[in-house]
Structures are given as C-alpha cells and as structure tokens.
Design a protein around this motif. Structure first.
Motif, PDB file in Angstrom:
ATOM      1  N   ARG A 199       0.677  -1.157   0.160  1.00 36.18           N
ATOM      2  CA  ARG A 199       0.023   0.095  -0.056  1.00 36.18           C
ATOM      3  C   ARG A 199       0.934   1.417   0.033  1.00 36.18           C
ATOM      4  O   ARG A 199       0.619   2.452  -0.687  1.00 36.18           O
ATOM      5  N   LEU A 200       2.032   1.374   0.610  1.00 38.81           N
ATOM      6  CA  LEU A 200       2.904   2.322   0.700  1.00 38.81           C
ATOM      7  C   LEU A 200       3.406   2.887  -0.616  1.00 38.81           C
ATOM      8  O   LEU A 200       3.484   3.720  -1.129  1.00 38.81           O
ATOM      9  N   LEU A 201       3.979   1.533  -1.270  1.00 35.59           N
ATOM     10  CA  LEU A 201       4.676   1.883  -2.588  1.00 35.59           C
ATOM     11  C   LEU A 201       3.389   2.192  -3.753  1.00 35.59           C
ATOM     12  O   LEU A 201       3.504   3.085  -4.457  1.00 35.59           O
ATOM     13  N   LEU A 202       2.315   1.525  -3.393  1.00 36.08           N
ATOM     14  CA  LEU A 202       1.016   1.907  -4.286  1.00 36.08           C
ATOM     15  C   LEU A 202       0.769   3.746  -4.050  1.00 36.08           C
ATOM     16  O   LEU A 202       0.419   4.211  -5.043  1.00 36.08           O
ATOM     17  N   SER A 203       0.616   3.940  -2.919  1.00 34.01           N
ATOM     18  CA  SER A 203       0.411   5.578  -2.606  1.00 34.01           C
ATOM     19  C   SER A 203       1.496   6.391  -3.169  1.00 34.01           C
ATOM     20  O   SER A 203       1.026   7.476  -3.742  1.00 34.01           O
ATOM     21  N   ARG A 204       2.541   5.985  -3.261  1.00 32.45           N
ATOM     22  CA  ARG A 204       3.802   6.746  -3.762  1.00 32.45           C
ATOM     23  C   ARG A 204       3.582   6.857  -5.405  1.00 32.45           C
ATOM     24  O   ARG A 204       3.763   7.785  -5.872  1.00 32.45           O
ATOM     25  N   VAL A 205       3.167   5.655  -5.992  1.00 27.78           N
ATOM     26  CA  VAL A 205       2.872   5.707  -7.135  1.00 27.78           C
ATOM     27  C   VAL A 205       1.647   6.515  -7.748  1.00 27.78           C
ATOM     28  O   VAL A 205       1.843   7.281  -8.671  1.00 27.78           O
ATOM     29  N   TYR A 206       0.371   6.596  -7.080  1.00 28.56           N
ATOM     30  CA  TYR A 206      -0.202   7.282  -7.178  1.00 28.56           C
ATOM     31  C   TYR A 206      -0.031   8.856  -7.092  1.00 28.56           C
ATOM     32  O   TYR A 206      -0.489   9.777  -7.399  1.00 28.56           O
ATOM     33  N   LEU A 207       0.952   9.284  -5.972  1.00 27.96           N
ATOM     34  CA  LEU A 207       1.271  10.608  -5.806  1.00 27.96           C
ATOM     35  C   LEU A 207       1.969  11.144  -7.013  1.00 27.96           C
ATOM     36  O   LEU A 207       1.702  12.276  -7.675  1.00 27.96           O
ATOM     37  N   TYR A 208       2.583  10.304  -7.678  1.00 26.67           N
ATOM     38  CA  TYR A 208       3.702  10.497  -8.676  1.00 26.67           C
ATOM     39  C   TYR A 208       2.657  10.736  -9.950  1.00 26.67           C
ATOM     40  O   TYR A 208       2.850  11.706 -11.170  1.00 26.67           O
ATOM     41  N   MET A 209       1.407  10.239 -10.050  1.00 24.34           N
ATOM     42  CA  MET A 209       0.319  10.142 -10.886  1.00 24.34           C
ATOM     43  C   MET A 209      -0.527  11.253 -10.798  1.00 24.34           C
ATOM     44  O   MET A 209      -1.578  11.458 -11.619  1.00 24.34           O
ATOM     45  N   GLU A 210      -0.340  11.998  -9.556  1.00 19.02           N
ATOM     46  CA  GLU A 210      -1.366  12.763  -8.983  1.00 19.02           C
ATOM     47  C   GLU A 210      -2.855  12.566  -8.975  1.00 19.02           C
ATOM     48  O   GLU A 210      -3.691  13.303  -9.154  1.00 19.02           O
ATOM     49  N   ARG A 211      -3.001  11.080  -8.442  1.00 18.28           N
ATOM     50  CA  ARG A 211      -4.414  10.668  -8.102  1.00 18.28           C
ATOM     51  C   ARG A 211      -4.540  10.807  -6.616  1.00 18.28           C
ATOM     52  O   ARG A 211      -4.179   9.996  -5.853  1.00 18.28           O
ATOM     53  N   TRP A 212      -4.992  12.212  -6.187  1.00 20.83           N
ATOM     54  CA  TRP A 212      -4.617  12.449  -4.720  1.00 20.83           C
ATOM     55  C   TRP A 212      -5.440  11.470  -3.888  1.00 20.83           C
ATOM     56  O   TRP A 212      -5.365  11.163  -2.886  1.00 20.83           O
ATOM     57  N   ASP A 213      -6.749  11.521  -4.450  1.00 20.52           N
ATOM     58  CA  ASP A 213      -7.711  10.726  -3.607  1.00 20.52           C
ATOM     59  C   ASP A 213      -7.174   9.195  -3.407  1.00 20.52           C
ATOM     60  O   ASP A 213      -7.732   8.425  -2.260  1.00 20.52           O
ATOM     61  N   ASP A 214      -6.645   8.384  -4.417  1.00 20.65           N
ATOM     62  CA  ASP A 214      -6.126   7.109  -4.236  1.00 20.65           C
ATOM     63  C   ASP A 214      -5.162   7.176  -3.298  1.00 20.65           C
ATOM     64  O   ASP A 214      -4.597   6.285  -2.601  1.00 20.65           O
ATOM     65  N   VAL A 215      -4.156   8.197  -3.457  1.00 18.88           N
ATOM     66  CA  VAL A 215      -3.117   8.520  -2.061  1.00 18.88           C
ATOM     67  C   VAL A 215      -3.691   8.181  -0.754  1.00 18.88           C
ATOM     68  O   VAL A 215      -3.577   7.462   0.008  1.00 18.88           O
ATOM     69  N   LEU A 216      -4.539   9.094  -0.531  1.00 22.97           N
ATOM     70  CA  LEU A 216      -5.291   8.810   0.791  1.00 22.97           C
ATOM     71  C   LEU A 216      -5.845   7.616   1.067  1.00 22.97           C
ATOM     72  O   LEU A 216      -5.732   7.366   2.166  1.00 22.97           O
ATOM     73  N   LEU A 217      -6.516   7.146   0.166  1.00 22.35           N
ATOM     74  CA  LEU A 217      -7.086   5.748   0.551  1.00 22.35           C
ATOM     75  C   LEU A 217      -6.045   4.784   0.870  1.00 22.35           C
ATOM     76  O   LEU A 217      -6.149   4.120   1.997  1.00 22.35           O
ATOM     77  N   GLN A 218      -4.799   4.651   0.464  1.00 19.28           N
ATOM     78  CA  GLN A 218      -3.703   3.840   0.628  1.00 19.28           C
ATOM     79  C   GLN A 218      -3.352   4.128   1.942  1.00 19.28           C
ATOM     80  O   GLN A 218      -2.820   3.337   2.812  1.00 19.28           O
ATOM     81  N   CYS A 219      -3.035   5.500   2.059  1.00 19.25           N
ATOM     82  CA  CYS A 219      -2.394   5.899   3.317  1.00 19.25           C
ATOM     83  C   CYS A 219      -3.163   5.534   4.662  1.00 19.25           C
ATOM     84  O   CYS A 219      -2.918   5.373   5.630  1.00 19.25           O
ATOM     85  N   ASP A 220      -4.349   5.999   4.436  1.00 25.37           N
ATOM     86  CA  ASP A 220      -5.190   5.792   5.574  1.00 25.37           C
ATOM     87  C   ASP A 220      -5.387   4.290   6.000  1.00 25.37           C
ATOM     88  O   ASP A 220      -5.586   3.750   7.065  1.00 25.37           O
ATOM     89  N   SER A 221      -5.363   3.449   4.863  1.00 27.10           N
ATOM     90  CA  SER A 221      -5.446   1.862   5.022  1.00 27.10           C
ATOM     91  C   SER A 221      -4.417   1.436   5.926  1.00 27.10           C
ATOM     92  O   SER A 221      -4.474   0.480   6.834  1.00 27.10           O
ATOM     93  N   ILE A 222      -3.410   2.136   5.907  1.00 29.51           N
ATOM     94  CA  ILE A 222      -1.926   1.537   6.427  1.00 29.51           C
ATOM     95  C   ILE A 222      -2.306   2.185   7.808  1.00 29.51           C
ATOM     96  O   ILE A 222      -2.034   1.417   8.969  1.00 29.51           O
ATOM     97  N   MET A 223      -2.693   3.486   8.128  1.00 28.20           N
ATOM     98  CA  MET A 223      -2.841   4.034   9.419  1.00 28.20           C
ATOM     99  C   MET A 223      -3.914   3.168  10.107  1.00 28.20           C
ATOM    100  O   MET A 223      -3.661   3.049  11.313  1.00 28.20           O
ATOM    101  N   ASP A 224      -4.731   2.742   9.658  1.00 24.16           N
ATOM    102  CA  ASP A 224      -5.808   1.931  10.031  1.00 24.16           C
ATOM    103  C   ASP A 224      -5.331   0.586  10.858  1.00 24.16           C
ATOM    104  O   ASP A 224      -5.891  -0.004  11.666  1.00 24.16           O
ATOM    105  N   LEU A 225      -4.029   0.052  10.167  1.00 28.31           N
ATOM    106  CA  LEU A 225      -3.524  -1.289  10.706  1.00 28.31           C
ATOM    107  C   LEU A 225      -2.863  -1.028  11.923  1.00 28.31           C
ATOM    108  O   LEU A 225      -2.962  -1.921  12.880  1.00 28.31           O
TER     109      LEU A 225
END
Length: 526
Positions: free
Chosen positions: A233-259
């Motif tokens: 999820r962290l690597l995916l959030s980074r990929v989305y960051l580079y792609m400027e898919r901001w909502d997808d970044v938040l989804l992945q980061c929140d999922s890690i924090m929820d762990l």
C-alpha cells in the motif's frame, strides 16, 4: 510446464546477455515443486539483497545498488577541501557531473549492472506468478502470499527502471513518452523488445500492486525483508502521488494507518550516535537492497584527506536550528588537528556534514538507503495529497504527527504557511525527512512536470582537483588542492540528463528496437 519455464529462462538473453544467469537459475525454476521452493527462489533471486562487499564496488556479482541516486540531485556536493584520489567521489563522479555516459571511472566505461540485474529479477517474478497456481498441494494462503510478494517485487523493479530510464509521469503526455520495455509473461516471444510508454509501465505497476494487496492482507511476516500489505500500500500510494491521483493516495495511506502497526520514531529518545533508520524501528515497514551512504559520505582514516561527498548548503539551509533531524540525521565531519594529524583524539570540524542514518549495519539491523519503506512517508504522502486537494488544515495536522517526533515539545511551532508557500513547505518537509533515502532525484523530476505547482531549478555542483597521494607530505597535499570549476544541470525543460542512458549492451542485443535516451556532452564551467 518444466519445458516452458526452461524455454523462458533461456530467452533471458533478450534483456540480460548474461550467461551466468542462465546457468545458475534454470534448474532452480524447472524443479520447483512447492511453495517452499518458490519462496526460496524469491528470497534468493527476487528480493534485492544487502551487499556484503567491504569495498565500494559498482560492478561484479554483488555491486552496491544505484548509489549514484544520492549524488545527482541538490542534496550532495563535493567538499571544498583536499581529498585523496580514490573512493566514492571518483567511482560515481560522472553521475554527480551528469556526464553523457555516467557509467565510467577514470576514463574507462563499465556496464550498467542495475538494468541487467533488475530484468533478471523481473524474469524470476514472471515465472513465479503463474507457477504458484500449480502448487495445489500447498495451502491457498501460502500460494497467495508467494504470489503477492512476487507481484510487489515486479512492481518495485519496474518502479526503479521507469524512474531512472523513463520520463516522469505527466498525464497529458504519458501515452506517448517513453519508459522501459515491459515484459510480464513467462513464455517466449520471438521478437526484439522496444520501449513501452510511461503510461503503460505505470499502469502495469499499479495493476500488480492492486493485485498484491488482497493476496497479502493479514499476512504477518517474520522479517522486514519480505513484503506485507502495508509495504504494498505504501508503494502504491507513492505511485499514485507521482500520477497525481490524490484521492487514491489518501485511500492507501489511511488503510496503512488503520492497521495501527507502525509509528514515528521519537527523535527525543535518541542522539546523533544512534541509528535513525534500522530494521526494528517502529517506522520500518519494508527494506530491500544495499546501504551505501557510509561509502558515499565516507571519511578517510588517513590524517589529511576526506573520501566522500558532503551535505549541500542548499539542504542544510532548509532545517530549522531546533529540528532534531539536523543533529541526528546530519553529523558534522571530522578533520585531524594539524598539530597531531596521526592522533585520532585530536579532531577539528570544518562546517561540512555527512548523512549516515544507519550507524552500525551489523548491530542495529540492516536497512537500505535505496529502497526503504517507512511510516513517515505515509504521513508525507497523505499530507501532500491533502494539500493538493486544498485541504490545508488536515494536511497540517498530518505533518504535525510527524513533526511532534522531530522537535522538543517546547520547540514545536504551528505551521503558518498557506497557499503556494505551504506546498513548498510540504515538499521541503519531505526533503528533510527522507534525505538520502533515494527520493530527492525522483521528486525533482515529478515536481518539474506537476500540473498545478510546477517547480524546477538549476543545480550547480562545484568540482575540485584532487591530490593523488604520489608525493609530498601534509602541507604539500593541501597546496596541490584547487577549485577546478562547476558542473551545471539546467532546468528540466532545458535538459537531457534527467534520464539515464539505456545500456549499450541492451541497445545492441535488441537490434535497434530500443530508442536511446540521448544526453548532452557535459563541460565544466570555470
């Protein structure tokens, strides 16, 4: 199945031209009969291992992995004092100078081992991904775990390849600009390989990571050197960051924090003698690859020279004086006292700094400086995405979760910046926190093509003539030292050196099907 696997392994020459790989791995893959066999293969030949070399080597069977990533950006410079004519300054100097062919040392070219090695590892994952489904005698959860790890690794290898050899992701041009050849199957295709587009490679990375998440969900690894759900999820959030898919970044980061498995290391609890990145840190999610900063910024053991690069003033000036990272991540260089050059008890400082976050590899628990995933990046990715969405208050709250562990309580200030100034602050915070962990060069590339807040800059690297140590004493060495001029990297839209050249052996083997990244000849400016 065995014949098909062997057929594909034999065909690896399309990318690697490396006979040793064919000899070493074909039987391992052909006779894999269980998930345990595949896991052994994945650990041995999939994951990038730490280097056991005691010398700084970029060639051979176990080179240090892409240490040049630390010296191409604006965070490292040559020190303005005498150095011996050996060491890391010279082995990766042409990367620091953005040479047309940076893979050279003392005028002699050497092979780019990373391209060859990454494609060999991709070939292993390409075989494991379908092969694991044949292991019907193993538990489904074991098959899922092995497949999830292989997908994560394939994505991570293409992530490195596209960010070194491909142009940065820009939605408007990603469908036409070139990345690297994409090969995702284990079977042989009778063709030469050309370069896929940036969009195709990024979409492949996203697809692999999205597949890996449910396969690794709930998996408890016994080591940080094997991927889990949070790493994916962290690597995916980074990929989305580079792609400027901001909502997808938040989804992945929140999922890690929820762990609720990871937390920031409180720098109030350590000092500059302790490691700030290490395997058992509460921040560490995953690590693969080598740690080379103790070579890149090494100090010589002789009385009057320094081996490595130092932290640039440009980076130093971004730190608040009360920021604990300034004293823990960065360590002031030591020089022998002129009245006692051979007495290690007599040291001076000269105002230059080194950044070695892993102090004792064999004691603290090895982690990489070129592929380390840790919890602060979760907060930084989320904070940037929120800022880009205009949600400044939430973004600042996210950054403060990090910063409360980077300042003494009485020194922590509220973040007053707003608008464009706040975007700059977020980027600077990322630079400070993740310095010399393989981020800055890639970040500079993506900032340059940002659709809403583009940023690019010229980078100047001064160069100094070096003492070769052939004659003279302490004083003579100092007298031979002089400023030779500077190398200049122009702004992104004026420059060709933001991508590495495709290796000549790959160009030759693919019979002209690959288009080269043309780079300019580089001259020193006085």
């Amino acid at each position: 199945m065995k014949k098909r696997i062997l057929h594909w392994i034999i065909c690896l020459g399309v990318f690697t031209s490396c006979g040793d790989f064919l000899e070493d791995y074909s039987q391992d893959l052909a006779y894999a009969g269980s998930c345990a066999d595949l896991e052994e293969l994945l650990i041995g030949n999939g994951y990038i291992k730490q280097s056991t070399n005691t010398a700084f080597d970029l060639t051979g069977n176990a080179p240090y992995y892409c240490p040049w990533i630390h010296v191409m950006d604006d965070d490292a410079i040559e020190p303005d004092r005498k150095q011996q004519y050996t060491g890391s300054v010279f082995r990766i100097a042409e990367f620091h100078h953005w040479a047309k062919n940076p893979f050279q040392y003392e005028g002699k070219s050497y092979d780019d081992m990373m391209w060859k090695d990454l494609y060999a590892r991709i070939a292993v994952t390409n075989v494991i991904v379908p092969k694991v489904d044949d292991m019907v005698d193993d538990l489904e959860e074991e098959r899922d775990r092995i497949k999830g790890e292989a997908l994560f690794l394939r994505a991570s290898f293409y992530w490195l390849l596209t960010n070194f050899y491909g142009l940065p992701y820009r939605e408007a041009t990603a469908s036409t600009e070139l990345s690297v050849p994409l090969k995702l199957t284990e079977y042989v295709e009778d063709k030469y390989y050309s370069r896929n587009t940036v969009k195709e490679v990024f979409e492949s990375i996203v697809n692999d990571l999205k597949q890996a998440i449910p396969l690794l969900k709930g998996v408890e690894q016994t080591t940080v050197y094997q991927a889990n759900e949070a790493a994916v999820r962290l690597l995916l959030s980074r990929v989305y960051l580079y792609m400027e898919r901001w909502d997808d970044v938040l989804l992945q980061c929140d999922s890690i924090m929820d762990l609720k498995k990871y937390a920031c290391l409180d720098l109030n609890t350590i000092d500059s003698t302790k490691s700030s990145t290490y395997a058992s840190s509460p921040e560490t999610i995953f690590s693969q690859g080598t740690y080379s900063m103790d070579f890149v910024m090494s100090e010589g053991n002789a009385p009057y020279y320094h081996y490595g690069y130092v932290v640039s003033d440009d980076l130093l000036n971004t730190f608040d004086k009360k920021d604990l990272r300034a004293n823990i991540y960065l360590t002031e260089s030591k020089l022998p006292h002129p009245n006692g050059p051979y007495n290690n008890d007599l040291w001076l400082t000269d105002g230059t700094f080194r950044c070695i976050k892993l102090k004792k590899k064999e004691v603290d628990g090895y982690v990489s400086d070129m592929f380390l995933l840790r919890y602060p990046e979760v907060l930084l990715n989320k904070a940037e995405a929120l800022a880009m969405l205009g949600r400044e208050r939430e973004s600042k709250e996210c950054l403060q979760e990090l910063r409360v562990n980077r300042f003494k309580a009485e020194d922590l200030q509220t973040i007053s910046e707003t608008g464009d100034d706040y975007i700059t602050f977020v980027r600077d915070e990322r630079r400070r926190e993740l310095c010399f962990e393989g981020h800055r060069w890639f970040d500079l590339r993506r900032y340059a093509v940002s659709s809403s807040h583009p940023f690019t800059k010229e980078i100047i690297h001064p160069h100094y003539d070096r003492w070769r140590g052939t004659s003279g004493g302490f004083g003579d060495a100092i007298n031979e030292y002089q400023y030779a001029g500077s190398y200049r990297l122009k702004k992104y839209n004026e420059e060709t050196a933001y991508v590495l050249p495709i290796p000549e052996y790959a160009m030759t083997y693919n019979n002209g099907a690959l288009i080269q990244n043309e780079r300019e000849e580089r001259q020193i400016n006085n």
